[in-house]
Scaffold this motif. Sequence first.
Motif, mmCIF file in Angstrom:
data_model
loop_
_atom_site.group_PDB
_atom_site.id
_atom_site.type_symbol
_atom_site.label_atom_id
_atom_site.label_comp_id
_atom_site.label_asym_id
_atom_site.label_seq_id
_atom_site.Cartn_x
_atom_site.Cartn_y
_atom_site.Cartn_z
ATOM 1 N N ALA A 1 0.871 -1.560 -0.117
ATOM 2 C CA ALA A 1 -0.148 0.042 -0.364
ATOM 3 C C ALA A 1 0.337 1.362 -0.027
ATOM 4 C CB ALA A 1 -0.721 0.026 0.596
ATOM 5 N N GLN A 2 0.459 1.997 -0.175
ATOM 6 C CA GLN A 2 0.770 3.433 -0.430
ATOM 7 C C GLN A 2 0.893 4.431 0.995
ATOM 8 O OE1 GLN A 2 3.034 5.090 -2.749
ATOM 9 N NE2 GLN A 2 2.582 3.272 -4.410
ATOM 10 N N LEU A 3 1.267 5.506 0.921
ATOM 11 C CA LEU A 3 1.264 5.598 3.103
ATOM 12 C C LEU A 3 -0.196 5.729 3.194
ATOM 13 C CD1 LEU A 3 2.669 6.481 5.401
ATOM 14 C CD2 LEU A 3 3.300 9.024 4.438
ATOM 15 N N SER A 4 -0.729 6.413 1.981
ATOM 16 C CA SER A 4 -1.963 7.173 2.586
ATOM 17 C C SER A 4 -3.095 6.130 2.360
ATOM 18 C CB SER A 4 -2.875 8.414 0.933
ATOM 19 O OG SER A 4 -2.822 7.263 0.075
ATOM 20 N N THR A 5 -3.002 4.684 2.019
ATOM 21 C CA THR A 5 -3.595 4.181 1.926
ATOM 22 C C THR A 5 -3.419 3.300 3.116
ATOM 23 O OG1 THR A 5 -3.767 3.591 -0.533
ATOM 24 C CG2 THR A 5 -3.976 1.706 1.076
ATOM 25 N N LEU A 6 -1.860 2.880 3.672
ATOM 26 C CA LEU A 6 -1.747 2.800 4.545
ATOM 27 C C LEU A 6 -2.885 3.067 5.338
ATOM 28 C CD1 LEU A 6 0.056 1.107 6.426
ATOM 29 C CD2 LEU A 6 2.001 2.342 5.914
ATOM 30 N N ASN A 7 -1.994 4.820 5.715
ATOM 31 C CA ASN A 7 -2.746 5.566 7.202
ATOM 32 C C ASN A 7 -4.652 5.001 7.573
ATOM 33 O OD1 ASN A 7 -0.606 6.623 7.828
ATOM 34 N ND2 ASN A 7 -0.951 8.152 5.936
ATOM 35 N N ARG A 8 -5.496 4.691 6.107
ATOM 36 C CA ARG A 8 -6.666 4.458 6.027
ATOM 37 C C ARG A 8 -7.051 3.146 6.619
ATOM 38 N NH1 ARG A 8 -6.757 7.631 1.456
ATOM 39 N NH2 ARG A 8 -6.490 5.559 -0.203
ATOM 40 N N MET A 9 -5.906 2.183 6.026
ATOM 41 C CA MET A 9 -6.222 0.605 6.385
ATOM 42 C C MET A 9 -5.861 0.628 8.158
ATOM 43 S SD MET A 9 -4.933 -1.936 3.457
ATOM 44 C CE MET A 9 -2.992 -1.386 3.630
ATOM 45 N N SER A 10 -4.964 1.716 8.523
ATOM 46 C CA SER A 10 -4.964 0.958 9.799
ATOM 47 C C SER A 10 -5.257 1.680 10.843
ATOM 48 C CB SER A 10 -3.291 2.203 10.289
ATOM 49 O OG SER A 10 -2.834 2.236 11.326
ATOM 50 N N ALA A 11 -6.220 3.284 10.062
ATOM 51 C CA ALA A 11 -7.131 3.833 11.138
ATOM 52 C C ALA A 11 -8.817 2.353 10.840
ATOM 53 C CB ALA A 11 -7.466 5.050 10.655
ATOM 54 N N LEU A 12 -9.403 1.956 9.679
ATOM 55 C CA LEU A 12 -9.766 1.081 9.311
ATOM 56 C C LEU A 12 -9.666 0.271 10.581
ATOM 57 C CD1 LEU A 12 -12.287 0.359 8.415
ATOM 58 C CD2 LEU A 12 -11.467 -0.416 6.295
ATOM 59 N N PHE A 13 -9.213 -0.790 10.360
ATOM 60 C CA PHE A 13 -8.545 -1.779 11.593
ATOM 61 C C PHE A 13 -9.123 -1.337 13.040
ATOM 62 C CE2 PHE A 13 -6.537 -4.054 7.553
ATOM 63 C CZ PHE A 13 -7.316 -5.702 7.744
ATOM 64 N N PHE A 14 -8.463 -0.225 13.289
ATOM 65 C CA PHE A 14 -8.903 0.108 14.423
ATOM 66 C C PHE A 14 -9.303 0.474 14.425
ATOM 67 C CE2 PHE A 14 -7.977 3.570 18.501
ATOM 68 C CZ PHE A 14 -7.912 2.437 19.239
ATOM 69 N N ILE A 15 -10.456 0.819 13.410
ATOM 70 C CA ILE A 15 -11.549 1.343 14.110
ATOM 71 C C ILE A 15 -12.897 0.027 14.172
ATOM 72 C CG2 ILE A 15 -14.117 2.674 13.321
ATOM 73 C CD1 ILE A 15 -11.493 4.531 11.707
ATOM 74 N N VAL A 16 -12.824 -0.735 13.431
ATOM 75 C CA VAL A 16 -13.211 -2.272 13.719
ATOM 76 C C VAL A 16 -12.986 -2.805 15.140
ATOM 77 C CG1 VAL A 16 -13.674 -4.011 13.004
ATOM 78 C CG2 VAL A 16 -13.695 -2.177 10.930
ATOM 79 N N ALA A 17 -11.895 -2.175 15.199
ATOM 80 C CA ALA A 17 -11.245 -3.378 16.890
ATOM 81 C C ALA A 17 -12.395 -2.488 18.020
ATOM 82 C CB ALA A 17 -10.018 -3.227 17.094
#
Length: 463
Positions: A281-297
Amino acid sequence: MGVEEAPDTRIGGRAARPGFVLALGSTSVLAAAAVVGMALAFAEKYPCRSGAWNFYAKQFQDACYTDIYPLYYNEGLAAGKVPYTGHKVEYPVLIGGAMQAAAWLVRNVNPLIRGREFFDVTVLLLAVCAVAGVLATARAAGPGARAQALMVALSPALILSAFVNWDLIAFALTALGMAAWAARRPWWAGVLLGLGVAAKFYPLVVFGPLLLLCLRTGQLRQFAKTFAAGALAWLAVDLPVIIVARSGWAWFYVFSEDRGADWGSIWYLFEYFHVPVLGDAQLSTLNRMSALFFIVACAAIAWLALAAPRRPRLPQLCFLVLAAFLMTNKVWSPQYVIWLVPLAVLARPRLWPYVLWQLAEIAYFFGIWGYLIFVYASQGNPVTGYAGLSTGWYFASLLARFGAVALLAGYVIRDILSPERDLVRAHGQDDPAGGILDHAEDRFRIGLSRRPPVSQADSASAS
């Protein structure tokens, strides 16, 4: 309801004599244990203090690396620059203030040893914070379980990481905030937690569980007091810096946003092995994926908080949120174990799962330094002696730590779903760290559980 709580006479899940437990939980014993722990932490850093930090590989070979010494120079403090106004600093305001205070105290020291003295002054400050954090943890554990704070004071992983960075400041403020909440002082709890957020952002994890538990018990007014006090305390520290040096103040947030997957993070492993989607992933995508997984948790934890058959204890939810944050974050530095230790002890004061997790943290602590030596040597740099830890062993230690935290979180979830397994509640208590939540009745609850809700009075009677 007039039910007398049974004294907790266990340490780490093992039975002990009540008098012995009370003695171990005394303020003098806990403070002495914390001092011993900090003395060991200083001894662990002594090779670097003697000069090893001036040699890249040597500081990792001796496992004594610290951010404190190099940042004295890299953040412009040695040149007399003031954090935020004279030099951008990658930390929140309260840590920048601590850095400036230590730099001011050593300003007249011989320049040849000024960096070392800056480290020594900082260590004294952090040691005081460690003692305060241990005593606050004991207060949050409750009168009969104060001795459990020994698991914090003498935590091997905390001792190894104590002086890597300034995390013990936020550790103390967070523990003091939770102790104030346990003492039913919501205003003071908010002030201390707000100051904690001004030092490191992780104390924010306390506010989410507080909101959920206050919603479940109909105590939202008390939460509002705490949150308002926290916001005001944070503003009191940050607003002057925002006004005077906005760009310097904002650098912490910009730096965090622009930072890629780094040491210790599961994302770093994904990137190294080019795992499809997760690792490319690009940095922007990485930021979104990290945030998404945390939000789901967090959404799952919120459901657990509102749907569990019995209201979870505050430290249990705080531990789960913080564990979720670390497991989904882009960075997981060795010193972040300091954040988890007091919450782990309060959430699940059982010895052997705790020991297993500590061993995993110790393995990672030595693993990261060994890997940095290996990387340095593989780039053609000369290394004398220990040549480091290969890639495979490093990632094995990373996965071991990740798995140990996940396992501990799993045990906490099991204790929430089956309260009879919870060591704290098995001895007739409800939530010693809960303050106004302790023995509070449910006012709002999601009725998704097949098990009937357990009232606090019924539970106390059964115990």
